[in-house]
Design a protein around this motif. Structure first.
Motif, PDB file in Angstrom:
ATOM      1  N   MET A   1      -9.552   0.907  -0.560  1.00 51.01           N
ATOM      2  CA  MET A   1      -9.267   0.069   0.617  1.00 51.01           C
ATOM      3  C   MET A   1      -7.757  -0.093   0.781  1.00 51.01           C
ATOM      4  O   MET A   1      -7.050  -0.370  -0.170  1.00 51.01           O
ATOM      5  CB  MET A   1      -9.922  -1.305   0.463  1.00 51.01           C
ATOM      6  N   ARG A   2      -7.291   0.088   2.014  1.00 53.42           N
ATOM      7  CA  ARG A   2      -5.877  -0.127   2.296  1.00 53.42           C
ATOM      8  C   ARG A   2      -5.520  -1.600   2.104  1.00 53.42           C
ATOM      9  O   ARG A   2      -6.325  -2.485   2.377  1.00 53.42           O
ATOM     10  CB  ARG A   2      -5.614   0.301   3.748  1.00 53.42           C
ATOM     11  N   LYS A   3      -4.303  -1.853   1.616  1.00 53.08           N
ATOM     12  CA  LYS A   3      -3.883  -3.216   1.350  1.00 53.08           C
ATOM     13  C   LYS A   3      -2.605  -3.543   2.114  1.00 53.08           C
ATOM     14  O   LYS A   3      -1.704  -2.719   2.215  1.00 53.08           O
ATOM     15  CB  LYS A   3      -3.650  -3.423  -0.147  1.00 53.08           C
ATOM     16  N   VAL A   4      -2.552  -4.754   2.643  1.00 52.68           N
ATOM     17  CA  VAL A   4      -1.384  -5.266   3.358  1.00 52.68           C
ATOM     18  C   VAL A   4      -0.946  -6.552   2.671  1.00 52.68           C
ATOM     19  O   VAL A   4      -1.778  -7.427   2.383  1.00 52.68           O
ATOM     20  CB  VAL A   4      -1.710  -5.525   4.844  1.00 52.68           C
ATOM     21  N   GLY A 225       0.336   1.355  10.734  1.00 52.33           N
ATOM     22  CA  GLY A 225       0.904   1.697   9.434  1.00 52.33           C
ATOM     23  C   GLY A 225       1.759   0.653   8.771  1.00 52.33           C
ATOM     24  O   GLY A 225       2.189   0.841   7.620  1.00 52.33           O
ATOM     25  N   ALA A 226       2.066  -0.460   9.426  1.00 51.74           N
ATOM     26  CA  ALA A 226       2.845  -1.520   8.772  1.00 51.74           C
ATOM     27  C   ALA A 226       2.078  -2.033   7.553  1.00 51.74           C
ATOM     28  O   ALA A 226       0.843  -2.171   7.587  1.00 51.74           O
ATOM     29  CB  ALA A 226       3.109  -2.664   9.740  1.00 51.74           C
ATOM     30  N   SER A 227       2.795  -2.311   6.485  1.00 55.18           N
ATOM     31  CA  SER A 227       2.134  -2.699   5.234  1.00 55.18           C
ATOM     32  C   SER A 227       2.419  -4.146   4.837  1.00 55.18           C
ATOM     33  O   SER A 227       2.055  -4.571   3.743  1.00 55.18           O
ATOM     34  CB  SER A 227       2.562  -1.756   4.106  1.00 55.18           C
ATOM     35  N   GLN A 228       3.092  -4.891   5.703  1.00 53.16           N
ATOM     36  CA  GLN A 228       3.294  -6.318   5.462  1.00 53.16           C
ATOM     37  C   GLN A 228       3.224  -7.063   6.786  1.00 53.16           C
ATOM     38  O   GLN A 228       3.723  -6.587   7.812  1.00 53.16           O
ATOM     39  CB  GLN A 228       4.653  -6.595   4.815  1.00 53.16           C
ATOM     40  N   VAL A 229       2.591  -8.228   6.766  1.00 49.81           N
ATOM     41  CA  VAL A 229       2.537  -9.074   7.954  1.00 49.81           C
ATOM     42  C   VAL A 229       3.165 -10.413   7.616  1.00 49.81           C
ATOM     43  O   VAL A 229       2.893 -11.005   6.570  1.00 49.81           O
ATOM     44  CB  VAL A 229       1.095  -9.251   8.466  1.00 49.81           C
ATOM     45  N   CYS A 246      -3.936 -17.716   9.885  1.00 53.41           N
ATOM     46  CA  CYS A 246      -5.344 -18.114   9.806  1.00 53.41           C
ATOM     47  C   CYS A 246      -6.225 -17.260  10.710  1.00 53.41           C
ATOM     48  O   CYS A 246      -7.457 -17.280  10.580  1.00 53.41           O
ATOM     49  CB  CYS A 246      -5.508 -19.591  10.156  1.00 53.41           C
ATOM     50  N   SER A 247      -5.613 -16.533  11.626  1.00 54.75           N
ATOM     51  CA  SER A 247      -6.342 -15.563  12.444  1.00 54.75           C
ATOM     52  C   SER A 247      -6.066 -14.140  11.988  1.00 54.75           C
ATOM     53  O   SER A 247      -6.961 -13.299  11.969  1.00 54.75           O
ATOM     54  CB  SER A 247      -5.962 -15.707  13.925  1.00 54.75           C
ATOM     55  N   VAL A 248      -4.814 -13.863  11.622  1.00 55.91           N
ATOM     56  CA  VAL A 248      -4.445 -12.510  11.196  1.00 55.91           C
ATOM     57  C   VAL A 248      -5.225 -12.095   9.951  1.00 55.91           C
ATOM     58  O   VAL A 248      -5.812 -10.999   9.891  1.00 55.91           O
ATOM     59  CB  VAL A 248      -2.926 -12.419  10.929  1.00 55.91           C
ATOM     60  N   ILE A 249      -5.247 -12.952   8.941  1.00 51.10           N
ATOM     61  CA  ILE A 249      -5.867 -12.594   7.659  1.00 51.10           C
ATOM     62  C   ILE A 249      -7.353 -12.269   7.802  1.00 51.10           C
ATOM     63  O   ILE A 249      -7.801 -11.206   7.351  1.00 51.10           O
ATOM     64  CB  ILE A 249      -5.622 -13.707   6.618  1.00 51.10           C
ATOM     65  N   PRO A 250      -8.181 -13.147   8.431  1.00 53.86           N
ATOM     66  CA  PRO A 250      -9.599 -12.797   8.538  1.00 53.86           C
ATOM     67  C   PRO A 250      -9.864 -11.595   9.434  1.00 53.86           C
ATOM     68  O   PRO A 250     -10.819 -10.850   9.199  1.00 53.86           O
ATOM     69  CB  PRO A 250     -10.257 -14.068   9.086  1.00 53.86           C
ATOM     70  N   ASN A 251      -9.036 -11.396  10.460  1.00 54.05           N
ATOM     71  CA  ASN A 251      -9.220 -10.202  11.294  1.00 54.05           C
ATOM     72  C   ASN A 251      -8.985  -8.937  10.473  1.00 54.05           C
ATOM     73  O   ASN A 251      -9.708  -7.945  10.616  1.00 54.05           O
ATOM     74  CB  ASN A 251      -8.287 -10.244  12.505  1.00 54.05           C
ATOM     75  N   GLY A 257     -11.172  -4.059   7.831  1.00 54.57           N
ATOM     76  CA  GLY A 257     -11.399  -3.502   6.506  1.00 54.57           C
ATOM     77  C   GLY A 257     -10.139  -3.315   5.690  1.00 54.57           C
ATOM     78  O   GLY A 257     -10.049  -2.406   4.865  1.00 54.57           O
ATOM     79  N   ILE A 258      -9.154  -4.172   5.911  1.00 52.93           N
ATOM     80  CA  ILE A 258      -7.875  -4.087   5.195  1.00 52.93           C
ATOM     81  C   ILE A 258      -7.759  -5.290   4.269  1.00 52.93           C
ATOM     82  O   ILE A 258      -7.868  -6.439   4.704  1.00 52.93           O
ATOM     83  CB  ILE A 258      -6.695  -4.055   6.194  1.00 52.93           C
ATOM     84  N   GLU A 259      -7.513  -5.044   3.002  1.00 53.67           N
ATOM     85  CA  GLU A 259      -7.431  -6.128   2.032  1.00 53.67           C
ATOM     86  C   GLU A 259      -6.102  -6.867   2.159  1.00 53.67           C
ATOM     87  O   GLU A 259      -5.041  -6.253   2.273  1.00 53.67           O
ATOM     88  CB  GLU A 259      -7.571  -5.590   0.608  1.00 53.67           C
ATOM     89  N   THR A 260      -6.189  -8.196   2.112  1.00 49.79           N
ATOM     90  CA  THR A 260      -4.980  -9.031   2.102  1.00 49.79           C
ATOM     91  C   THR A 260      -5.048  -9.967   0.898  1.00 49.79           C
ATOM     92  O   THR A 260      -4.593  -9.617  -0.185  1.00 49.79           O
ATOM     93  CB  THR A 260      -4.839  -9.830   3.415  1.00 49.79           C
ATOM     94  N   ILE A 261      -5.659 -11.127   1.064  1.00 50.94           N
ATOM     95  CA  ILE A 261      -5.754 -12.090  -0.031  1.00 50.94           C
ATOM     96  C   ILE A 261      -7.066 -11.953  -0.798  1.00 50.94           C
ATOM     97  O   ILE A 261      -7.254 -12.612  -1.822  1.00 50.94           O
ATOM     98  CB  ILE A 261      -5.611 -13.541   0.487  1.00 50.94           C
ATOM     99  N   GLY A 262      -7.999 -11.131  -0.300  1.00 53.11           N
ATOM    100  CA  GLY A 262      -9.285 -10.946  -0.959  1.00 53.11           C
ATOM    101  C   GLY A 262     -10.368 -11.835  -0.385  1.00 53.11           C
ATOM    102  O   GLY A 262     -10.103 -12.936   0.092  1.00 53.11           O
TER     103      GLY A 262
END
Length: 531
Positions: A1-4, A225-229, A246-251, A257-262
């Motif tokens: 899974m891609r991670k940001v 392709g950005a890897s940090q928000v 609070c909207s970016v992370i769950p989206n 399908g991009i992992e952030t905080i888990g």
């Protein structure tokens, strides 16, 4: 899974919002909550700009953060000084964080007008500052201020500024829509150009919400392709705010399908959102997507009927994935399904064909047409439910009350006295009390007459009192004769509950709410005794 990676700037950019004020201690508490949520970077402030941020960095020097890297924020060095002489860079290093983020001008207009330096000198400021810091800290992030406006005005120069930072050792180049005016199509075009020009660069996105597109623009940059928000909790920030994490992370987690905080940490999103609001002494935004109290609240009878069969009919995700919950509201738009759902929440199993449901629905719609709003007063609803079930509460019977408010020229505050007469278990109680205003005096007089019979009433405390003028309910005599709704929140050692009253007389509306609050306390005490 891609991670940001998620870079939170609530404590710096978010703190610039109107009406939002955080002490150094507030910032420390929020920083640890963000760390618990799994945030990767916490931009804690600009240590060279104000005493609050300077104190914060002093306080947290001995603290441990499990997930997040603390970041100090500042600007490139002054044009008339070298990096070694610059007080801003010195303050950044003194903050003793593993990461430093500096912003530099990438819009030629800002270089020549705001800074007042030639374009070539501006590139030197960027390169010199990044290079100087990179030799002294683990990681330097470059915020390309006004990048998208700069790219629209002079794309070659905006890209050249990025390259200057990258060549000097910046670990990440963050593209900033600082004015928040870029459309998503413009974000897309510029991000593609950056990857074409600098294919090996690690890119981040920092969007402001002046066009209501900060979340959409952030998601588009990440899609490309950005890897940090970068963003803030609840979208707090200057002017119209920043991208709402609070909207970016769950989206990202649930839709892209991009992992952030888990996924496990995602369940703490709502409580973190509310913690930040409460710490900042701001009311949480009810209609905020994902984490707002209304995000999964249903009012229309057709909707409620459908979600009882399958929640997917009117909910885009399961609310518990972000720590929220499904709610059904009671209103004049309610159908039988709303009544059944709400009754089941309170522990009552009713049949749809039961005449009680019809009576209750009729009563509910009548009351709502008068201005009652049972969606925010569950305790008052449970009391009318008891009445509809043929179990009216009979703890006391009201006869009358009398309230006197008086103020003389020499008085700083009015003098208030209330007299109440009630029947309690066959006895007439006639009591009087003074108070800080008519509602307090009435409450004290009523309780004085009841506590001898119901000692548990001494436990309850008024926690909140709200009055709202009801639009559309103004009498011919003018605005001061408007109907008002009073909401009273009360609590004891076990729980807290909300009751309501409606009248064109604010004392009468308050009396209704207070009486309901007392009746509910006595009702709940009875339930606890029965086990």
């Amino acid at each position: 899974m891609r991670k940001v990676t998620v870079y939170d700037t609530t404590l710096r950019d978010g703190a610039q919002a109107e009406e939002l004020n955080l002490t150094s201690e507030d910032k420390v508490r929020i920083a640890h909550r963000l760390d618990d949520l799994g945030i990767h970077y916490i931009e804690a402030g600009w240590p060279g700009s104000n005493p609050t941020d300077k104190k914060f960095f002093e306080i947290v020097k001995g603290d441990t953060f499990e997930n997040a890297k603390l970041t100090a924020f500042g600007s490139t060095h002054l044009a008339k000084k070298t990096p070694e002489q610059d007080p801003n860079l010195a303050a950044l290093l003194a903050a003793d964080t593993p990461v430093i983020t500096i912003f530099g001008k990438t819009w030629d207009l800002h270089a020549t007008t705001a800074l007042g330096v030639p374009l070539e000198r501006n590139l030197e400021l960027i390169a010199n500052s990044v290079g100087y810091l990179k030799e002294r800290v683990d990681e330097v992030i470059f915020d390309a201020e006004h990048f998208f406006d700069g790219y629209k005005n002079n794309p070659a120069y905006a890209l050249e500024a990025l390259k200057a930072a990258q060549d000097a050792g910046a670990s990440r180049l963050v593209l900033c829509d600082t004015n928040g005016g870029s459309l998503t199509t413009e974000i897309s075009e510029a991000v593609r150009a950056v990857f074409d020009e600098l294919p090996d660069a690690a890119i981040g996105i920092h969007a402001h919400n002046d066009s209501e597109l900060a979340v959409a623009n952030s998601l588009e940059a990440i899609r490309l392709g950005a890897s940090q928000v970068q963003g803030t909790v609840n979208g707090y920030g200057e002017r119209c705010g920043n991208a709402n994490l609070c909207s970016v992370i769950p989206n990202l987690e649930l839709k892209m399908g991009i992992e952030t905080i888990g996924r496990e940490n995602l369940k703490r999103l709502m409580i973190t959102s509310h913690f930040v609001s409460e710490t900042a002494n701001l009311r949480p935004f009810m209609r905020q997507p994902f984490v707002g109290a209304s995000a999964f609240a249903h009012k229309g009878g057709v909707h409620v009927s459908a979600i009882l069969k399958d929640a997917r009919t009117y909910e885009h995700i399961p609310p518990e994935t972000v720590g929220n919950e499904q709610r059904v509201l009671l209103s004049d738009q309610a159908g039988k399904s709303n009544i059944l759902f709400k009754a089941r929440e309170l522990g009552y199993e009713l049949d749809k064909q039961d005449a009680t449901v019809d009576r209750l629905l009729k009563e509910l719609k009548l009351k709502e047409s008068m201005g009652y709003e049972y969606s925010v007063a569950d305790a008052s609803f449970e009391l009318i439910l008891q009445q509809a079930l043929g179990k009216p509460l009979d703890y006391f019977h009201f006869r009358n009350f009398f309230v006197v408010d008086a103020k003389r020229e020499e008085d700083a505050e009015p003098f208030t006295e209330a007299t109440v007469i009630v029947d309690v278990k066959g006895q007439v109680e006639h009591t009087a009390a003074t108070g800080m205003g008519p509602v307090n005096a009435l409450d004290r007089a009523l309780r004085k007459g009841l506590e001898r019979f119901y000692p548990g009433l001494s436990e309850i405390r008024l926690l909140d009192f709200k009055v709202r003028v009801l639009s559309g309910a103004v009498r011919d005599t003018g605005g001061t004769a408007s109907f008002v709704r009073v909401l009273v929140e009360t609590g004891d050692k076990h729980e807290r509950w909300t009751t309501m009253g409606v009248s064109h007389n604010i004392i009468e509306a308050s009396w209704q709410a207070v009486v309901d609050a007392i009746n509910y306390k006595l009702f709940r005490d009875d339930q606890r005794r029965k086990g």
